[in-house]
Design a protein around this motif. Structure first.
Motif, short mmCIF file in Angstrom:
data_model
loop_
_atom_site.label_atom_id
_atom_site.label_comp_id
_atom_site.label_asym_id
_atom_site.label_seq_id
_atom_site.Cartn_x
_atom_site.Cartn_y
_atom_site.Cartn_z
N LEU A 1 0.87 -1.20 0.00
CA LEU A 1 0.00 0.00 0.00
C LEU A 1 0.90 1.24 0.00
N TRP A 2 1.64 1.40 -1.07
CA TRP A 2 2.71 2.41 -1.14
C TRP A 2 2.15 3.78 -1.51
N THR A 3 2.62 4.81 -0.80
CA THR A 3 2.28 6.20 -1.10
C THR A 3 3.54 7.03 -0.89
N PRO A 4 3.57 8.25 -1.38
CA PRO A 4 4.72 9.12 -1.12
C PRO A 4 4.95 9.32 0.38
N GLU A 5 3.87 9.33 1.13
CA GLU A 5 4.00 9.49 2.58
C GLU A 5 4.69 8.28 3.22
N THR A 6 4.45 7.09 2.64
CA THR A 6 5.12 5.89 3.15
C THR A 6 6.62 6.05 3.05
N LEU A 7 7.11 6.50 1.90
CA LEU A 7 8.54 6.68 1.70
C LEU A 7 9.11 7.69 2.69
N THR A 8 8.41 8.77 2.91
CA THR A 8 8.88 9.79 3.86
C THR A 8 9.02 9.21 5.26
N ALA A 9 8.01 8.44 5.68
CA ALA A 9 8.02 7.84 7.02
C ALA A 9 9.15 6.81 7.16
N LEU A 10 9.33 5.99 6.13
CA LEU A 10 10.37 4.96 6.19
C LEU A 10 11.77 5.56 6.20
N LYS A 11 11.97 6.65 5.48
CA LYS A 11 13.26 7.33 5.50
C LYS A 11 13.59 7.81 6.90
N ALA A 12 12.60 8.35 7.58
CA ALA A 12 12.82 8.82 8.96
C ALA A 12 13.15 7.66 9.89
N ASP A 13 12.42 6.55 9.74
CA ASP A 13 12.69 5.37 10.57
C ASP A 13 14.07 4.80 10.29
N ALA A 14 14.47 4.80 9.01
CA ALA A 14 15.75 4.23 8.63
C ALA A 14 16.92 5.02 9.21
N ILE A 15 16.79 6.33 9.26
CA ILE A 15 17.86 7.16 9.84
C ILE A 15 18.09 6.79 11.30
N LYS A 16 17.02 6.68 12.05
CA LYS A 16 17.13 6.32 13.47
C LYS A 16 17.66 4.91 13.64
N ALA A 17 17.15 3.97 12.81
CA ALA A 17 17.55 2.57 12.95
C ALA A 17 19.03 2.39 12.65
N PHE B 1 12.53 -1.40 12.84
CA PHE B 1 12.54 -1.01 11.43
C PHE B 1 12.49 -2.24 10.53
N MET B 2 13.30 -3.25 10.83
CA MET B 2 13.34 -4.45 10.01
C MET B 2 12.03 -5.23 10.09
N THR B 3 11.43 -5.27 11.29
CA THR B 3 10.23 -6.07 11.48
C THR B 3 8.97 -5.36 11.02
N LYS B 4 8.73 -4.17 11.51
CA LYS B 4 7.46 -3.49 11.25
C LYS B 4 7.45 -2.69 9.95
N ASP B 5 8.62 -2.23 9.49
CA ASP B 5 8.67 -1.48 8.24
C ASP B 5 9.01 -2.37 7.04
N LEU B 6 9.85 -3.41 7.27
CA LEU B 6 10.29 -4.26 6.16
C LEU B 6 9.75 -5.68 6.25
N ASN B 7 8.90 -5.94 7.23
CA ASN B 7 8.22 -7.24 7.36
C ASN B 7 9.21 -8.41 7.44
N MET B 8 10.27 -8.24 8.24
CA MET B 8 11.28 -9.28 8.41
C MET B 8 11.19 -9.84 9.83
N TRP B 9 11.22 -11.16 9.94
CA TRP B 9 11.21 -11.78 11.26
C TRP B 9 12.58 -11.64 11.91
N VAL B 10 12.62 -11.04 13.09
CA VAL B 10 13.88 -10.77 13.77
C VAL B 10 13.73 -11.13 15.24
#
Length: 356
Positions: free
Chosen positions: A76-92, A103-112
């Motif tokens: 369910l991709w939107t421009p707002e999704t990219l903005t939010a993920l960029k912010a999460d990625a910086i912190k992560a 970030f890996m689990t809730k943003d990228l759907n990876m089991w960690v």
């Protein structure tokens, strides 16, 4: 709840159970089990035309910091999704730890896995599971490890077989007083009754059924010795509660070795077993759910010198099977006199394959 819904639809002419979720941190729970099953369906390993699967995730070798890959896990991709993920990625990337896992689990759907102090990477552990059983070890030498309970809790033993190319096969079995079974099912939130049916646990009925009778352990070891023609090279035991037990252990005619339960004494074995799992050098019966459950419960603790041993976060999270493994593994790696002559495996087709 999932099983209740599923079981309630058996007589319906038309029904659909839809499960929608993001990956999580618990790699020893029903959701991850379903995820693994669905992956097998997609790969064609398990034929199941009744299971519809749609998984949004990065490919195996994708760079998690490359924003071009993020849309794979976020349909369910939107421009707002990219903005939010960029912010999460910086912190992560900067903070690591909990932020990186989230970030890996809730943003990228990876089991960690959840915590830094987890002893074994559960993905690596499950990759060590095989279809081999104790029957494949017939006629071989092995070491025995024992972790004795203080009364009505879980008591465990482990057999460790040294294989060619620095590999080991682990057999694990546990014991519990019969009258304490239902109590522990409730307190530990664990399917001990299922594990009893699968013959992973032996219920002891003597001593009122409220305290583990160690004679069951002796008989179990003797039965295995006779059935599979095993030779016990040594028995490594936790001295806690072992005083009345030692005379019976001596009847096996092998060395009985006391293992002091301290970080200083167990550090090398604890680290070596973990590295052996990571390197794929440990093998065990993949159907031993009790052993996998206890591996997931094991955490690392350190003394002031940086030496480690395993422990558990909560009283109800049993790690006794892993304790027994560490006891026997310590002797296996530190005492050269117990090295196994690998030439004895040459006639066994299963073990011979390990050389290739």
């Amino acid at each position: 709840m999932y099983k209740l819904l599923s079981d309630g639809t058996k007589k319906l002419k038309q029904c659909l159970i839809s499960v929608i979720t993001t990956a999580g941190f618990n790699l020893n729970g029903p959701c991850y089990d379903l995820y693994e099953y669905c992956c097998k369906v997609l790969k064609g390993v398990v034929p199941d035309e009744t299971q519809f699967v749609y998984i949004c995730q990065l490919d195996k070798n994708d760079d998690i910091w490359n924003e071009k890959n993020w849309q794979k896990a976020n349909p369910l991709w939107t421009p707002e999704t990219l903005t939010a993920l960029k912010a999460d990625a910086i912190k992560a990337k900067e903070m690591q730890g909990e932020e990186l896992r989230n970030f890996m689990t809730k943003d990228l759907n990876m089991w960690v896995q959840m915590a830094d102090d987890d002893y074994i990477n559960i993905v690596n552990w499950k990759s060590c599971g095989t279809g081999y059983t104790l029957e494949d070890m017939s006629g071989r030498e092995c070491g025995v490890g024992l972790d004795l309970s203080s009364g009505g809790d879980l008591t465990s033993l482990a057999l460790e077989f040294q294989l060619p190319k620095d590999k080991y096969f682990i057999h694990s079995h546990s014991f519990m007083p019969k009258k304490r079974l239902q109590e522990h099912i409730q307190t530990d939130k664990a399917p001990y009754d299922i594990w009893v049916r699968q013959k992973l646990i032996t219920l002891t009925e003597t001593l009122g059924g409220v305290k583990t009778d160690y004679q069951y352990i002796i008989q179990y070891l003797r039965d295995l010795q006779e059935k599979y023609r095993l030779k016990y090279k040594f028995i490594a035991y936790d001295p806690h509660n072992a005083d009345a037990f030692l005379r019976d252990l001596d009847t096996f005619g092998c060395d009985c070795i006391e293992i002091t339960q301290s970080a200083r004494n167990l550090n090398s074995a604890t680290e070596d077993f973990k590295l052996s799992v990571d390197g794929g050098n440990i093998q065990y019966d993949k159907n031993n759910g009790l052993l996998t459950w206890s591996v997931c419960n094991a955490k690392l603790t350190y003394n002031s010198f940086g030496e480690c041993k395993i422990d558990k976060n909560y009283r109800i999270k049993r790690i006794d099977p892993v304790d027994a493994i560490i006891d026997v593994h310590k002797v296996m790696i530190e005492n050269k006199e117990y090295d196994v002559d690998v030439n004895q495996y040459a006639t066994n087709e299963f073990l011979d394959k390990l050389w290739r």
